[in-house]
Scaffold this motif. Structure first.
Motif, mmCIF file in Angstrom:
data_model
loop_
_atom_site.group_PDB
_atom_site.id
_atom_site.type_symbol
_atom_site.label_atom_id
_atom_site.label_comp_id
_atom_site.label_asym_id
_atom_site.label_seq_id
_atom_site.Cartn_x
_atom_site.Cartn_y
_atom_site.Cartn_z
ATOM 1 N N GLY A 197 0.818 -1.205 0.000
ATOM 2 C CA GLY A 197 0.000 0.000 0.000
ATOM 3 C C GLY A 197 0.851 1.253 0.000
ATOM 4 N N PRO A 198 0.480 2.259 0.801
ATOM 5 C CA PRO A 198 1.211 3.522 0.813
ATOM 6 C C PRO A 198 2.432 3.506 1.738
ATOM 7 N N GLY A 199 2.930 2.315 2.053
ATOM 8 C CA GLY A 199 4.160 2.221 2.832
ATOM 9 C C GLY A 199 3.971 2.313 4.329
ATOM 10 N N VAL A 200 2.808 1.874 4.825
ATOM 11 C CA VAL A 200 2.512 1.992 6.257
ATOM 12 C C VAL A 200 3.592 1.313 7.103
ATOM 13 N N PHE A 201 3.975 0.108 6.733
ATOM 14 C CA PHE A 201 5.069 -0.583 7.412
ATOM 15 C C PHE A 201 6.382 -0.454 6.652
ATOM 16 N N THR A 202 6.306 -0.337 5.347
ATOM 17 C CA THR A 202 7.505 -0.320 4.515
ATOM 18 C C THR A 202 8.470 0.781 4.922
ATOM 19 N N VAL A 203 7.940 1.995 5.057
ATOM 20 C CA VAL A 203 8.795 3.148 5.352
ATOM 21 C C VAL A 203 9.427 3.046 6.742
ATOM 22 N N PRO A 204 8.666 2.801 7.814
ATOM 23 C CA PRO A 204 9.314 2.698 9.119
ATOM 24 C C PRO A 204 10.278 1.514 9.234
ATOM 25 N N LEU A 205 10.050 0.457 8.466
ATOM 26 C CA LEU A 205 11.022 -0.641 8.431
ATOM 27 C C LEU A 205 12.357 -0.150 7.869
ATOM 28 N N ALA A 206 12.282 0.661 6.814
ATOM 29 C CA ALA A 206 13.510 1.219 6.245
ATOM 30 C C ALA A 206 14.179 2.174 7.225
ATOM 31 N N VAL A 207 13.381 2.959 7.931
ATOM 32 C CA VAL A 207 13.925 3.879 8.936
ATOM 33 C C VAL A 207 14.683 3.096 10.004
ATOM 34 N N ARG A 208 14.238 1.899 10.309
ATOM 35 C CA ARG A 208 14.883 1.074 11.333
ATOM 36 C C ARG A 208 16.095 0.319 10.806
ATOM 37 N N GLY A 209 16.459 0.576 9.553
ATOM 38 C CA GLY A 209 17.706 0.037 9.034
ATOM 39 C C GLY A 209 17.609 -1.257 8.263
ATOM 40 N N HIS A 210 16.406 -1.622 7.853
ATOM 41 C CA HIS A 210 16.251 -2.847 7.079
ATOM 42 C C HIS A 210 16.324 -2.553 5.580
ATOM 43 N N GLU A 211 16.627 -3.581 4.820
ATOM 44 C CA GLU A 211 16.663 -3.497 3.358
ATOM 45 C C GLU A 211 15.291 -3.941 2.854
ATOM 46 N N VAL A 212 14.470 -2.982 2.445
ATOM 47 C CA VAL A 212 13.043 -3.254 2.261
ATOM 48 C C VAL A 212 12.637 -3.149 0.792
ATOM 49 N N THR A 213 11.808 -4.113 0.370
ATOM 50 C CA THR A 213 11.137 -4.076 -0.921
ATOM 51 C C THR A 213 9.633 -4.081 -0.678
ATOM 52 N N GLY A 214 8.938 -3.125 -1.273
ATOM 53 C CA GLY A 214 7.483 -3.068 -1.164
ATOM 54 C C GLY A 214 6.847 -3.407 -2.503
ATOM 55 N N VAL A 215 5.897 -4.319 -2.485
ATOM 56 C CA VAL A 215 5.221 -4.762 -3.708
ATOM 57 C C VAL A 215 3.737 -4.475 -3.585
ATOM 58 N N ASP A 216 3.171 -3.848 -4.606
ATOM 59 C CA ASP A 216 1.742 -3.569 -4.634
ATOM 60 C C ASP A 216 1.315 -3.401 -6.087
ATOM 61 N N ARG A 217 0.058 -3.718 -6.372
ATOM 62 C CA ARG A 217 -0.448 -3.584 -7.735
ATOM 63 C C ARG A 217 -0.994 -2.188 -8.014
ATOM 64 N N SER A 218 -1.138 -1.351 -6.977
ATOM 65 C CA SER A 218 -1.747 -0.037 -7.122
ATOM 66 C C SER A 218 -0.693 1.040 -7.349
ATOM 67 N N ALA A 219 -0.697 1.631 -8.521
ATOM 68 C CA ALA A 219 0.239 2.715 -8.822
ATOM 69 C C ALA A 219 -0.016 3.913 -7.915
ATOM 70 N N ALA A 220 -1.288 4.174 -7.611
ATOM 71 C CA ALA A 220 -1.626 5.321 -6.761
ATOM 72 C C ALA A 220 -1.061 5.149 -5.361
ATOM 73 N N MET A 221 -1.150 3.955 -4.808
ATOM 74 C CA MET A 221 -0.629 3.724 -3.468
ATOM 75 C C MET A 221 0.894 3.751 -3.453
#
Length: 249
Positions: A53-77
């Motif tokens: 989605g809009p990175g609800v968990f994705t972004v804070p995971l990256a802030v915590r130092g993880h190597e993150v890939t986010g996958v979603d079918r929605s271009a808007a999100m």
């Protein structure tokens, strides 16, 4: 009056965004990452956030130092996720792709699927294939964390229509049980000024026993069930249905 095509339609995510992804939900995700034993991963873990989605968990995971890939079918999100990522000054790799088409075998230490982003394929076999795709994406020894609203919890909450107000906007949600509790239909009506927007979502719902069996059938081992991110039991006091499992070494 307008209608959206449900979760497969970007118009749905855009029209109902404020109700689906409030700032409170973003703050909740940050708090869970800071406090939940289930979301405590070694720094630098390779994390795949499926249906991000809009990175609800994705972004804070990256802030915590993880190597993150986010996958979603929605271009808007994903556009919203990229903006939030840039605002936080972190790096996340985003992929616009259906979960069944995404394939990066043995590439991740953790696969996350959060906030009931599972069960939306019309063919139940495709939902099983999603679990197989999660298994394939994990490196041996990697961890799956699957978070849904369990059937037992939904049975307590399928009540007369729910009404939620945000500012001047009003959302009415009506849930209907289908196919002897195999699926749930949720009809949403959003009143925004003089505009009325309708949407309908239908998805498969699972009990703890059913979902655990599906996870094992996909090849996972060490399957555990929790009733919340604080690792509480899945019992009458459960808040969520969370399954944690491991791809065997």
């Amino acid at each position: 009056m307008t209608r959206t095509g449900g979760f497969q339609d970007d118009d749905f995510w855009t029209e109902f965004y404020d109700f689906l992804f409030s700032e409170q939900r973003h703050h909740q995700a940050e708090q869970l990452l800071a406090t939940s034993p289930l979301l405590s991963f070694p720094r630098g873990s390779r994390v795949l956030d499926l249906c991000c989605g809009p990175g609800v968990f994705t972004v804070p995971l990256a802030v915590r130092g993880h190597e993150v890939t986010g996958v979603d079918r929605s271009a808007a999100m994903l556009a919203r996720a990229r903006k939030r990522t840039a605002d936080q000054g972190v790096t996340v790799r985003y992929v616009e792709e259906d979960v069944l088409a995404f394939s990066e075998p043995r590439s991740y230490d953790v696969v996350l699927n959060m906030f009931t982003s599972f069960g939306y394929f019309e063919d139940p076999a495709d939902n099983a294939r999603v679990l197989e795709a999660m298994y394939a994406a994990l490196a041996p020894g990697g961890t799956l964390l699957l978070d849904v609203a369990g059937k037992e919890l939904l049975a307590r909450k399928v009540t007369p229509p729910k009404v939620v107000r945000r500012g001047d906007d009003l959302l009415v949600q009506t849930d209907t049980v289908l196919d002897d509790w195999a699926r749930l239909r949720s009809d949403w009506v959003l009143v925004r000024g003089d505009t009325v927007t309708r949407a309908a979502l239908v998805w498969f719902v699972y009990s703890a026993v059913e979902l655990s069996a599906m996870v094992r059938a996909a090849g996972f081992a060490g399957v555990e069930v929790f009733g919340g991110f604080d690792t509480r039991p899945y019992d009458q006091d459960a808040e969520r249905l969370i399954v944690r499992a491991v791809r065997p070494e």
